[in-house]
Design a protein around this motif. Structure first.
Motif, PDB file in Angstrom:
ATOM      1  N   LEU A  92       1.717   2.840   1.455  1.00 15.99           N
ATOM      2  CA  LEU A  92       1.266   2.146   0.643  1.00 15.99           C
ATOM      3  C   LEU A  92       0.759   1.233  -0.438  1.00 15.99           C
ATOM      4  O   LEU A  92      -0.724   0.437   0.045  1.00 15.99           O
ATOM      5  N   ILE A  93       1.364   0.386   0.250  1.00 10.40           N
ATOM      6  CA  ILE A  93       0.872  -1.174  -0.667  1.00 10.40           C
ATOM      7  C   ILE A  93       0.445  -2.069   1.007  1.00 10.40           C
ATOM      8  O   ILE A  93      -0.109  -2.605   0.599  1.00 10.40           O
ATOM      9  N   GLY A  94       0.843  -1.612   2.454  1.00 12.82           N
ATOM     10  CA  GLY A  94       0.202  -1.658   3.302  1.00 12.82           C
ATOM     11  C   GLY A  94      -1.332  -1.556   3.257  1.00 12.82           C
ATOM     12  O   GLY A  94      -2.627  -2.294   3.086  1.00 12.82           O
ATOM     13  N   GLU A  95      -1.730  -0.150   2.780  1.00 10.58           N
ATOM     14  CA  GLU A  95      -3.172   0.710   2.659  1.00 10.58           C
ATOM     15  C   GLU A  95      -3.662  -0.163   1.682  1.00 10.58           C
ATOM     16  O   GLU A  95      -4.490  -0.545   2.285  1.00 10.58           O
ATOM     17  N   LEU A  96      -3.223  -0.381   0.436  1.00 13.57           N
ATOM     18  CA  LEU A  96      -3.710  -1.924  -0.440  1.00 13.57           C
ATOM     19  C   LEU A  96      -4.430  -2.974  -0.026  1.00 13.57           C
ATOM     20  O   LEU A  96      -4.642  -3.060  -0.024  1.00 13.57           O
ATOM     21  N   ASN A  97      -3.096  -3.847   0.481  1.00 17.55           N
ATOM     22  CA  ASN A  97      -2.649  -5.177   1.179  1.00 17.55           C
ATOM     23  C   ASN A  97      -4.125  -4.718   2.269  1.00 17.55           C
ATOM     24  O   ASN A  97      -5.195  -5.955   1.956  1.00 17.55           O
ATOM     25  N   GLU A  98      -4.589  -3.108   2.630  1.00 14.57           N
ATOM     26  CA  GLU A  98      -6.021  -3.971   4.075  1.00 14.57           C
ATOM     27  C   GLU A  98      -7.243  -3.786   3.294  1.00 14.57           C
ATOM     28  O   GLU A  98      -8.006  -4.193   3.588  1.00 14.57           O
ATOM     29  N   LYS A  99      -6.687  -3.398   2.438  1.00 15.90           N
ATOM     30  CA  LYS A  99      -8.581  -2.948   0.957  1.00 15.90           C
ATOM     31  C   LYS A  99      -8.724  -4.293   0.837  1.00 15.90           C
ATOM     32  O   LYS A  99      -9.508  -4.276   0.300  1.00 15.90           O
ATOM     33  N   LYS A 100      -7.701  -5.361   0.432  1.00 20.23           N
ATOM     34  CA  LYS A 100      -7.716  -6.854  -0.074  1.00 20.23           C
ATOM     35  C   LYS A 100      -8.983  -6.332  -1.374  1.00 20.23           C
ATOM     36  O   LYS A 100      -9.985  -7.228  -1.597  1.00 20.23           O
TER      37      LYS A 100
ATOM     38  N   ILE B 110       0.278   0.430  -9.375  1.00 19.77           N
ATOM     39  CA  ILE B 110       1.249  -0.236  -8.460  1.00 19.77           C
ATOM     40  C   ILE B 110       1.641  -1.679  -8.102  1.00 19.77           C
ATOM     41  O   ILE B 110       0.402  -2.641  -8.080  1.00 19.77           O
ATOM     42  N   VAL B 111       2.308  -1.985  -7.829  1.00 21.38           N
ATOM     43  CA  VAL B 111       2.514  -3.275  -7.730  1.00 21.38           C
ATOM     44  C   VAL B 111       3.892  -3.327  -6.401  1.00 21.38           C
ATOM     45  O   VAL B 111       4.266  -2.712  -5.739  1.00 21.38           O
ATOM     46  N   PRO B 112       3.205  -4.621  -5.724  1.00 17.91           N
ATOM     47  CA  PRO B 112       3.232  -4.783  -4.374  1.00 17.91           C
ATOM     48  C   PRO B 112       4.850  -5.631  -3.391  1.00 17.91           C
ATOM     49  O   PRO B 112       5.090  -5.131  -2.547  1.00 17.91           O
ATOM     50  N   GLU B 113       6.021  -4.951  -4.662  1.00  7.17           N
ATOM     51  CA  GLU B 113       7.509  -5.358  -4.611  1.00  7.17           C
ATOM     52  C   GLU B 113       7.990  -3.954  -5.084  1.00  7.17           C
ATOM     53  O   GLU B 113       7.782  -3.531  -6.529  1.00  7.17           O
ATOM     54  N   LYS B 114       8.678  -2.963  -4.397  1.00  2.65           N
ATOM     55  CA  LYS B 114       9.291  -2.208  -4.861  1.00  2.65           C
ATOM     56  C   LYS B 114      10.445  -2.663  -5.718  1.00  2.65           C
ATOM     57  O   LYS B 114      11.223  -3.486  -5.453  1.00  2.65           O
ATOM     58  N   SER B 115      10.406  -1.735  -6.726  1.00  5.94           N
ATOM     59  CA  SER B 115      12.000  -2.477  -7.521  1.00  5.94           C
ATOM     60  C   SER B 115      12.033  -1.117  -8.434  1.00  5.94           C
ATOM     61  O   SER B 115      12.318  -0.514  -9.091  1.00  5.94           O
TER      62      SER B 115
END
Ligand code: IMP
Length: 200
Positions: free
Chosen positions: A108-116, A148-153
């Motif tokens: 999920l984080i990868g998909e959002l990063n790709e969307k820029k 959504i946050v970019p680091e799991k916590s």
């Protein structure tokens, strides 16, 4: 409606644990589909409501008992609402057949990063369907907005909790106690309506 025994139409242990907690103060015996060795119901619907009804009504017919179906998921705005009703299936399966949510969150984080995109807003939705043999099924809905946050916590909760931060808080759901989560979560909000209707 007086409920004495309620079957939770789910094999998701995280979900069943939350539901047991939410009903603990009421005089109702809560059993899970696993406890009764009930079959898995295939989620062929395209909406949360269709799937919640499908799970509850199928198992109510099968067991002859009141059944509660919970269909829920994470809807991410920048992904046009995905994974949505397919949230469980978004997680890849490990060799033992179990869904791996650690990998799902990375995906999920990868998909959002790709969307820029800067828009990481998302919401969880939950639809509860209460199917009682010989009665009309009742439906209750709840939703919680956040991002959504970019680091799991955090290590509490289940599923996507480590990457979901509800609006008005600076910690993810995986850092909430079950009681705190129930006050604001999609499931907690849907349950508040069910409790008002069935236990008040
Ligand atoms: P289903 O309702 O059994 O199809 O699965 C819903 C999926 O949505 C779960 O497997 C989780 O991935 C996700 N989900 C639903 N509710 C929550 C929640 O409260 N926290 C984290 N993930 C959730």
């Amino acid at each position: 409606m007086r409920l004495q025994k309620l079957v939770i139409a789910s094999h998701n242990q995280g979900k069943v644990a939350e539901i047991r907690d939410m009903l603990a103060r009421f005089d109702v015996e809560v059993v899970s589909a696993d406890d009764l060795a009930l079959p898995d119901v295939e989620e062929t619907g395209t909406t949360f409501e269709e799937n919640a009804r499908l799970k509850a009504e199928t198992l109510a017919k099968f067991s002859g008992l009141p059944c509660l179906g919970d269909d829920s998921g994470l809807c991410v705005d920048a992904l046009d609402g995905r994974p949505g009703v397919y949230s469980a299936r978004y997680a890849p399966k490990d060799a033992d057949g179990k869904r791996n949510f650690d990998k799902a969150m990375d995906k999920l984080i990868g998909e959002l990063n790709e969307k820029k995109t800067d828009n990481w807003s998302a919401h969880f939705s939950c639809v509860l369907a209460l199917a009682v043999p010989e009665q009309e099924t009742k439906v209750f809905e709840g939703r919680v907005d956040g991002r959504i946050v970019p680091e799991k916590s955090g290590n509490k909760g289940f599923g996507f909790d480590p990457v979901f931060m509800p609006d008005g808080f600076d910690k993810t759901f995986a850092n909430f106690t079950p009681e705190e989560k129930a006050k604001v979560s999609h499931r907690g909000r849907a349950f508040a309506k069910l409790i008002e209707d069935c236990f008040a």
